[in-house]
Motif scaffolding. Structure first.
Motif, mmCIF file in Angstrom:
data_model
loop_
_atom_site.group_PDB
_atom_site.id
_atom_site.type_symbol
_atom_site.label_atom_id
_atom_site.label_comp_id
_atom_site.label_asym_id
_atom_site.label_seq_id
_atom_site.Cartn_x
_atom_site.Cartn_y
_atom_site.Cartn_z
ATOM 1 N N LEU A 57 0.827 -1.198 0.000
ATOM 2 C CA LEU A 57 0.000 0.000 0.000
ATOM 3 C C LEU A 57 0.867 1.255 0.000
ATOM 4 O O LEU A 57 1.766 1.402 0.828
ATOM 5 N N ALA A 58 0.582 2.146 -0.929
ATOM 6 C CA ALA A 58 1.189 3.476 -0.951
ATOM 7 C C ALA A 58 0.117 4.503 -0.656
ATOM 8 O O ALA A 58 -1.036 4.368 -1.085
ATOM 9 N N VAL A 71 1.523 6.627 -11.055
ATOM 10 C CA VAL A 71 2.842 5.992 -11.152
ATOM 11 C C VAL A 71 2.990 4.926 -10.064
ATOM 12 O O VAL A 71 3.436 3.800 -10.326
ATOM 13 N N PHE A 72 2.589 5.263 -8.850
ATOM 14 C CA PHE A 72 2.730 4.312 -7.741
ATOM 15 C C PHE A 72 1.840 3.084 -7.935
ATOM 16 O O PHE A 72 2.145 2.002 -7.431
ATOM 17 N N SER A 73 0.748 3.256 -8.668
ATOM 18 C CA SER A 73 -0.169 2.127 -8.873
ATOM 19 C C SER A 73 0.482 0.990 -9.647
ATOM 20 O O SER A 73 0.004 -0.150 -9.605
ATOM 21 N N VAL A 79 -3.157 1.841 -3.847
ATOM 22 C CA VAL A 79 -2.751 3.210 -3.554
ATOM 23 C C VAL A 79 -3.954 3.955 -2.993
ATOM 24 O O VAL A 79 -5.056 3.859 -3.540
ATOM 25 N N HIS A 80 -3.738 4.660 -1.894
ATOM 26 C CA HIS A 80 -4.736 5.594 -1.371
ATOM 27 C C HIS A 80 -4.243 7.003 -1.670
ATOM 28 O O HIS A 80 -3.112 7.352 -1.307
ATOM 29 N N THR A 105 -7.624 4.355 -4.645
ATOM 30 C CA THR A 105 -8.789 4.926 -3.965
ATOM 31 C C THR A 105 -8.514 6.395 -3.686
ATOM 32 O O THR A 105 -7.540 6.730 -3.018
ATOM 33 N N VAL A 106 -9.361 7.281 -4.210
ATOM 34 C CA VAL A 106 -9.182 8.719 -4.042
ATOM 35 C C VAL A 106 -10.219 9.231 -3.046
ATOM 36 O O VAL A 106 -11.408 8.904 -3.157
#
Length: 335
Positions: A57-58, A71-73, A79-80, A105-106
């Motif tokens: 998880l980032a 990018v992190f995904s 990613v949150h 998730t945004v």
């Protein structure tokens, strides 16, 4: 805008984007620096060697249109991505969905209260990033909140880029007469724009000024919580702040909270995140740096005059200058 408008109102009008239109956000991302793959690799390499080397998880704080979260995904299972602005949250959701990115998730949240939202369970984030947002936060509260959501050995990455640096494309120097003249004119535009939000003294802008003039060295990372601290700086011989002391109504102070055991790197690299701008490129950058700027303050600041002068200094409508950036990156691990 009336002369009685408050500082908060002026700040909102000048600096807060309210547009969902994705053509605006395409210009936004194209005009600002592009975080290079080598830059992300610095973070990933640190996380592998100094962090917990887990990729579950980032957490991306102040995500804006979600460009870093995207990018992190590619590296993390989930990613949150959070932002305090309603527009940014909606834009990020739409752009990530458009690009088929389903593992992000945004949600809406302030950095200082990220641990209280219930979205990210305490001690579960393997990476937490804060790009271009920490100067606006209450740092002690934010860092405490970050530490609560990070897992043991989780990596904290905070970075900020500042005022564009004009580089002569022939000599690769920012010290030539041409580069210096372009820089002077651009800096004056920024000074005049930011001076519209006075008073700064006694507001969050005074804290922001201290943080930027200190190159984020005012951020204290207590040894009891944070280990393996690195502070990396590129082009630190140039200002990180977008405005000079001339824009302020208070004496600028700097603060340094560095620990003796921190690793520090300082590199002068005039090609770092390099871009090439003509006068239209400058205008686009100012437009996304200061949303609604030209509509509200163009006549008051005299932007047409300054743009015409800058165009001449750059060599005409097709004249181009290389642009680089002052950048600071702070890395640390959650103990």
């Amino acid at each position: 805008m009336s002369a009685t408008s408050s500082t908060q109102d002026k700040g909102s009008v000048v600096f807060n984007a309210q547009k969902i239109n994705h053509s605006y956000w395409d210009i936004y991302l194209d005009s600002r620096p592009t975080y290079s793959s080598a830059f992300y690799d610095l973070i990933y390499d640190y996380h592998t060697k100094a962090g917990n080397n887990r990729w579950n998880l980032a957490e991306d704080i102040g995500t804006g249109p979600g460009n870093a979260a995207a990018v992190f995904s590619k590296r993390f299972d989930k990613v949150h991505a959070s932002d305090p602005g309603d527009t940014h949250v909606e834009v990020a959701k739409q752009r990530l969905a458009r690009d088929g990115i389903a593992n992000v998730t945004v949600y809406k949240a302030n950095g200082e209260t990220i641990s209280q939202t219930g979205i990210t369970s305490p001690g579960t984030a393997d990476l937490l990033t804060v790009a271009e947002a920490i100067p606006l936060m209450d740092a002690p509260k934010a860092l405490n909140s970050f530490s609560e959501v990070l897992a043991p050995g989780g990596t904290l990455a905070i970075w900020f880029y500042g005022r564009p640096i004009f580089v002569d494309p022939v000599s690769q120097s920012c010290a030539t007469t041409k580069a210096a003249r372009c820089q002077r004119i651009f800096d004056e535009i920024c000074i005049r724009a930011y001076s519209r939000i006075r008073p700064m003294k006694g507001t969050h802008w005074e804290q922001t000024t201290t943080r930027l003039f200190s190159w984020l060295d005012d951020l204290e990372l207590p040894e009891s919580t944070w280990g393996k601290v690195q502070r990396r700086k590129w082009n630190a011989d140039r200002p990180l702040s977008f405005y000079d002391e001339a824009a302020c109504d208070h004496a600028v102070v700097t603060k340094y909270q560095q620990r003796d055991d921190e690793e520090r790197y300082d590199v002068a690299d005039r090609s770092f995140w390099s871009k090439t701008w003509n006068i239209e490129g400058v205008k686009r950058f100012i437009g996304v740096l200061l949303p609604q700027f030209t509509e509200q303050f163009a006549q008051e600041i005299g932007t047409d005059q300054y743009y015409a002068e800058l165009e001449r200094a750059m060599g005409g409508p097709d004249g181009a200058m290389q642009i680089t950036w002052p950048v600071v990156l702070i890395l640390a691990t959650r103990k």
